[in-house]
Design a protein around this motif. Sequence first.
Motif, PDB file in Angstrom:
ATOM      1  N   VAL A  30       0.886  -1.284  -0.029  1.00  0.00           N
ATOM      2  CA  VAL A  30       0.073  -0.166   0.032  1.00  0.00           C
ATOM      3  C   VAL A  30       0.800   1.384  -0.045  1.00  0.00           C
ATOM      4  O   VAL A  30       2.210   1.160   0.324  1.00  0.00           O
ATOM      5  N   ASP A  31       0.511   2.450  -0.412  1.00  0.00           N
ATOM      6  CA  ASP A  31       1.095   3.500  -0.159  1.00  0.00           C
ATOM      7  C   ASP A  31       1.153   4.171   1.144  1.00  0.00           C
ATOM      8  O   ASP A  31       2.400   4.932   1.401  1.00  0.00           O
ATOM      9  N   LEU A  32       0.405   4.070   1.888  1.00  0.00           N
ATOM     10  CA  LEU A  32       0.360   4.663   3.259  1.00  0.00           C
ATOM     11  C   LEU A  32      -0.381   3.794   4.421  1.00  0.00           C
ATOM     12  O   LEU A  32      -1.298   3.142   4.157  1.00  0.00           O
ATOM     13  N   VAL A  33       0.268   3.434   5.361  1.00  0.00           N
ATOM     14  CA  VAL A  33      -0.256   2.960   6.612  1.00  0.00           C
ATOM     15  C   VAL A  33      -0.637   3.849   7.808  1.00  0.00           C
ATOM     16  O   VAL A  33       0.273   4.672   8.012  1.00  0.00           O
ATOM     17  N   LEU A  34      -1.828   4.048   8.201  1.00  0.00           N
ATOM     18  CA  LEU A  34      -2.317   4.606   9.455  1.00  0.00           C
ATOM     19  C   LEU A  34      -2.425   3.863  10.653  1.00  0.00           C
ATOM     20  O   LEU A  34      -3.137   3.022  10.637  1.00  0.00           O
ATOM     21  N   ALA A  35      -1.885   4.209  11.924  1.00  0.00           N
ATOM     22  CA  ALA A  35      -1.851   3.303  12.928  1.00  0.00           C
ATOM     23  C   ALA A  35      -1.791   3.935  14.201  1.00  0.00           C
ATOM     24  O   ALA A  35      -1.566   5.264  14.130  1.00  0.00           O
ATOM     25  N   GLY A  36      -1.738   3.496  15.517  1.00  0.00           N
ATOM     26  CA  GLY A  36      -1.996   3.778  16.637  1.00  0.00           C
ATOM     27  C   GLY A  36      -1.146   2.752  17.412  1.00  0.00           C
ATOM     28  O   GLY A  36      -0.040   2.416  17.379  1.00  0.00           O
ATOM     29  N   HIS A  37      -1.830   2.466  18.640  1.00  0.00           N
ATOM     30  CA  HIS A  37      -1.587   1.509  19.677  1.00  0.00           C
ATOM     31  C   HIS A  37      -0.375   1.826  20.472  1.00  0.00           C
ATOM     32  O   HIS A  37      -0.568   1.677  21.724  1.00  0.00           O
ATOM     33  N   THR A  38       0.864   2.396  20.184  1.00  0.00           N
ATOM     34  CA  THR A  38       1.898   2.294  20.925  1.00  0.00           C
ATOM     35  C   THR A  38       1.770   3.510  21.896  1.00  0.00           C
ATOM     36  O   THR A  38       2.671   3.670  22.906  1.00  0.00           O
ATOM     37  N   HIS A  39       0.996   4.472  21.694  1.00  0.00           N
ATOM     38  CA  HIS A  39       0.955   5.802  22.604  1.00  0.00           C
ATOM     39  C   HIS A  39       2.363   6.456  22.590  1.00  0.00           C
ATOM     40  O   HIS A  39       2.585   7.277  23.557  1.00  0.00           O
ATOM     41  N   GLY A  40       3.008   6.245  21.582  1.00  0.00           N
ATOM     42  CA  GLY A  40       4.414   6.540  21.600  1.00  0.00           C
ATOM     43  C   GLY A  40       5.382   6.156  22.700  1.00  0.00           C
ATOM     44  O   GLY A  40       6.164   6.980  23.190  1.00  0.00           O
ATOM     45  N   GLY A  41       5.000   5.281  23.219  1.00  0.00           N
ATOM     46  CA  GLY A  41       5.285   4.653  24.591  1.00  0.00           C
ATOM     47  C   GLY A  41       5.055   5.452  25.812  1.00  0.00           C
ATOM     48  O   GLY A  41       5.251   4.780  26.848  1.00  0.00           O
ATOM     49  N   GLN A  42       4.354   6.541  25.568  1.00  0.00           N
ATOM     50  CA  GLN A  42       3.724   7.103  26.776  1.00  0.00           C
ATOM     51  C   GLN A  42       4.945   7.820  27.607  1.00  0.00           C
ATOM     52  O   GLN A  42       4.720   8.867  28.155  1.00  0.00           O
ATOM     53  N   VAL A  43       5.820   7.008  27.703  1.00  0.00           N
ATOM     54  CA  VAL A  43       7.141   7.676  28.338  1.00  0.00           C
ATOM     55  C   VAL A  43       8.257   7.571  27.252  1.00  0.00           C
ATOM     56  O   VAL A  43       8.695   6.507  26.850  1.00  0.00           O
ATOM     57  N   GLN A  44       8.776   8.818  27.247  1.00  0.00           N
ATOM     58  CA  GLN A  44      10.179   8.631  26.072  1.00  0.00           C
ATOM     59  C   GLN A  44      11.090   9.369  26.920  1.00  0.00           C
ATOM     60  O   GLN A  44      10.998  10.351  27.488  1.00  0.00           O
ATOM     61  N   VAL A  45      12.329   8.717  26.652  1.00  0.00           N
ATOM     62  CA  VAL A  45      13.461   9.298  27.229  1.00  0.00           C
ATOM     63  C   VAL A  45      14.514  10.071  26.125  1.00  0.00           C
ATOM     64  O   VAL A  45      14.298   9.495  25.066  1.00  0.00           O
ATOM     65  N   PRO A  46      14.734  11.327  26.615  1.00  0.00           N
ATOM     66  CA  PRO A  46      15.665  12.119  25.579  1.00  0.00           C
ATOM     67  C   PRO A  46      16.814  11.165  25.066  1.00  0.00           C
ATOM     68  O   PRO A  46      17.594  10.623  25.849  1.00  0.00           O
ATOM     69  N   PHE A  47      17.087  11.400  23.811  1.00  0.00           N
ATOM     70  CA  PHE A  47      18.074  10.547  23.008  1.00  0.00           C
ATOM     71  C   PHE A  47      18.045   8.951  22.822  1.00  0.00           C
ATOM     72  O   PHE A  47      18.721   8.365  22.370  1.00  0.00           O
ATOM     73  N   PHE A  48      16.807   8.493  23.446  1.00  0.00           N
ATOM     74  CA  PHE A  48      16.541   7.274  23.508  1.00  0.00           C
ATOM     75  C   PHE A  48      15.448   6.833  22.607  1.00  0.00           C
ATOM     76  O   PHE A  48      15.262   5.886  22.045  1.00  0.00           O
ATOM     77  N   GLY A  49      14.093   7.546  23.026  1.00  0.00           N
ATOM     78  CA  GLY A  49      12.802   7.384  22.633  1.00  0.00           C
ATOM     79  C   GLY A  49      12.073   6.614  23.761  1.00  0.00           C
ATOM     80  O   GLY A  49      12.235   6.587  24.828  1.00  0.00           O
ATOM     81  N   PRO A  50      11.052   5.897  23.164  1.00  0.00           N
ATOM     82  CA  PRO A  50       9.846   5.203  24.029  1.00  0.00           C
ATOM     83  C   PRO A  50      10.709   4.133  24.515  1.00  0.00           C
ATOM     84  O   PRO A  50      11.423   3.446  24.022  1.00  0.00           O
ATOM     85  N   ILE A  51      10.305   4.078  26.001  1.00  0.00           N
ATOM     86  CA  ILE A  51      11.010   2.715  26.686  1.00  0.00           C
ATOM     87  C   ILE A  51      10.263   1.386  26.136  1.00  0.00           C
ATOM     88  O   ILE A  51      10.976   0.505  26.013  1.00  0.00           O
ATOM     89  N   LEU A  52       9.154   1.492  25.954  1.00  0.00           N
ATOM     90  CA  LEU A  52       8.242   0.324  25.895  1.00  0.00           C
ATOM     91  C   LEU A  52       7.102   0.357  24.941  1.00  0.00           C
ATOM     92  O   LEU A  52       6.380   1.681  24.999  1.00  0.00           O
ATOM     93  N   THR A  53       7.128   0.135  23.507  1.00  0.00           N
ATOM     94  CA  THR A  53       6.105   0.449  22.665  1.00  0.00           C
ATOM     95  C   THR A  53       5.226  -0.692  22.316  1.00  0.00           C
ATOM     96  O   THR A  53       4.218  -0.418  21.725  1.00  0.00           O
ATOM     97  N   LEU A  54       5.213  -2.089  22.925  1.00  0.00           N
ATOM     98  CA  LEU A  54       4.566  -2.977  22.798  1.00  0.00           C
ATOM     99  C   LEU A  54       4.328  -3.251  20.987  1.00  0.00           C
ATOM    100  O   LEU A  54       3.173  -3.485  20.926  1.00  0.00           O
ATOM    101  N   SER A  55       5.356  -3.045  20.416  1.00  0.00           N
ATOM    102  CA  SER A  55       5.290  -3.403  19.055  1.00  0.00           C
ATOM    103  C   SER A  55       6.556  -3.854  18.338  1.00  0.00           C
ATOM    104  O   SER A  55       7.610  -3.373  19.005  1.00  0.00           O
ATOM    105  N   LYS A  56       6.397  -4.353  17.286  1.00  0.00           N
ATOM    106  CA  LYS A  56       7.646  -4.986  16.641  1.00  0.00           C
ATOM    107  C   LYS A  56       8.428  -3.867  15.694  1.00  0.00           C
ATOM    108  O   LYS A  56       9.355  -4.367  14.958  1.00  0.00           O
ATOM    109  N   VAL A  57       7.698  -2.920  15.482  1.00  0.00           N
ATOM    110  CA  VAL A  57       8.312  -2.009  14.329  1.00  0.00           C
ATOM    111  C   VAL A  57       9.473  -1.315  15.024  1.00  0.00           C
ATOM    112  O   VAL A  57       9.565  -1.129  16.182  1.00  0.00           O
ATOM    113  N   PRO A  58      10.461  -0.778  14.218  1.00  0.00           N
ATOM    114  CA  PRO A  58      11.373  -0.019  14.560  1.00  0.00           C
ATOM    115  C   PRO A  58      11.078   0.954  15.734  1.00  0.00           C
ATOM    116  O   PRO A  58      10.207   1.745  15.686  1.00  0.00           O
ATOM    117  N   ARG A  59      11.746   1.368  16.795  1.00  0.00           N
ATOM    118  CA  ARG A  59      11.355   2.253  17.932  1.00  0.00           C
ATOM    119  C   ARG A  59      11.239   3.552  17.042  1.00  0.00           C
ATOM    120  O   ARG A  59      10.255   4.365  17.774  1.00  0.00           O
TER     121      ARG A  59
END
Length: 376
Positions: free
Chosen positions: A289-318
């Motif tokens: 497909v040309d575009l995928v729209l999704a959610g679920h991760t909440h962006g991790g809800q907690v993101q650490v500077p220079f690292f990103g989300p601690i926990l995403t509950l997803s297998k896509v790259p961080r």
Amino acid sequence: MNFYLNAYSKSNFIIDVIVIITFILFLFVSLGNKRKFVFSKEWDLSFYKRILILVLIYLALASTIPFFLDVSSFIRVRIAWTVLTIALPLIGLVHFVFSKRTFFLFGSIFLVCIKFYSEVWEPNFLDVERIQIRSDKIVSPIKIVHISDLQTDDIRDLHLEVREEANRFQPDLILFTGDVMNHASIYPIVTSYLKEFKSNNGFFFVTGDVDHILRYTDFSKKSGSVLWDRKSKVLQVGKNKIGLIGLGLPDYRNKTLIWSLRREIPEDIYSILISHYPDSVLHQPNEKVDLVLAGHTHGGQVQVPFFGPILTLSKVPRHIAAGGLNAYKNTDIIVSRGLGAEGHVAPRIRFGARPHLILLELLPANSTKETAKSGI
């Protein structure tokens, strides 16, 4: 013991009291004769190192014992949050009273400020992200509002702001990628809220993890949305034809189904796949497909500077799970950090992952893709 109330507040209070009591007992029993330092002006660096080690041991036990007892992960998160933002500040205040060392007072105040920021300030600080994507399959501009993970306990000013921004955008389509609310008691006010979203060509919805509590036919009628699980259709949007594919919650890795739905969209028509899980992008057939729209991760809800989300509950790259526009093997993917937070007894917190409204414009091919971000 939070800065908010919801249907789980009574359970939350009971859990918090138990955690605080057991934490203090664990700490004092473990300290042995060293516990006198909590009530004195003496300074012993090794004592505070020991305190830190004991806190880590307690958190480890609080995380692993409930796991082996098959207790909800929400409770494990709540235990950690209660220790860090309630129990430790209390210990710090006690030590300040006896030692008069301002370090402990400021440390306690700092932890409480983190609690306030994460529970009150950031969860109500909307991030409106404007994204433009250009394609030679697009004839004239198309405006899309992408909403995900409303996952709310109530309707408050943040949600009214979201709706106002969305309606001001005058979208052609509204695409909602699942997770509506945290408990069924607010069903009437949530459906009434969603009913007031305006679009020129429809409001389409796919199911998420918590949407089993919805009565789908009734929800569609009262919210003005169209359930799009396991569906594929070419839509006429102005001068354009758009292929819209929807995946239900369990279908995100069903390659056969995705392939079947994709085949219903001609190659020369711009195709959009909406799915709760961003992992759908990992299970596409060769005809992507040309575009995928999704959610679920909440962006991790907690993101650490220079690292990103601690926990995403997803297998896509961080970096994809963190939210926004990215590309995965020639497919554009936009992951919304959502508007809400995990439900049940989990703490309703956000840190470095603000609530997210996406205003997307599909434009005729011209030069390069552009993204723009604006904080509201």
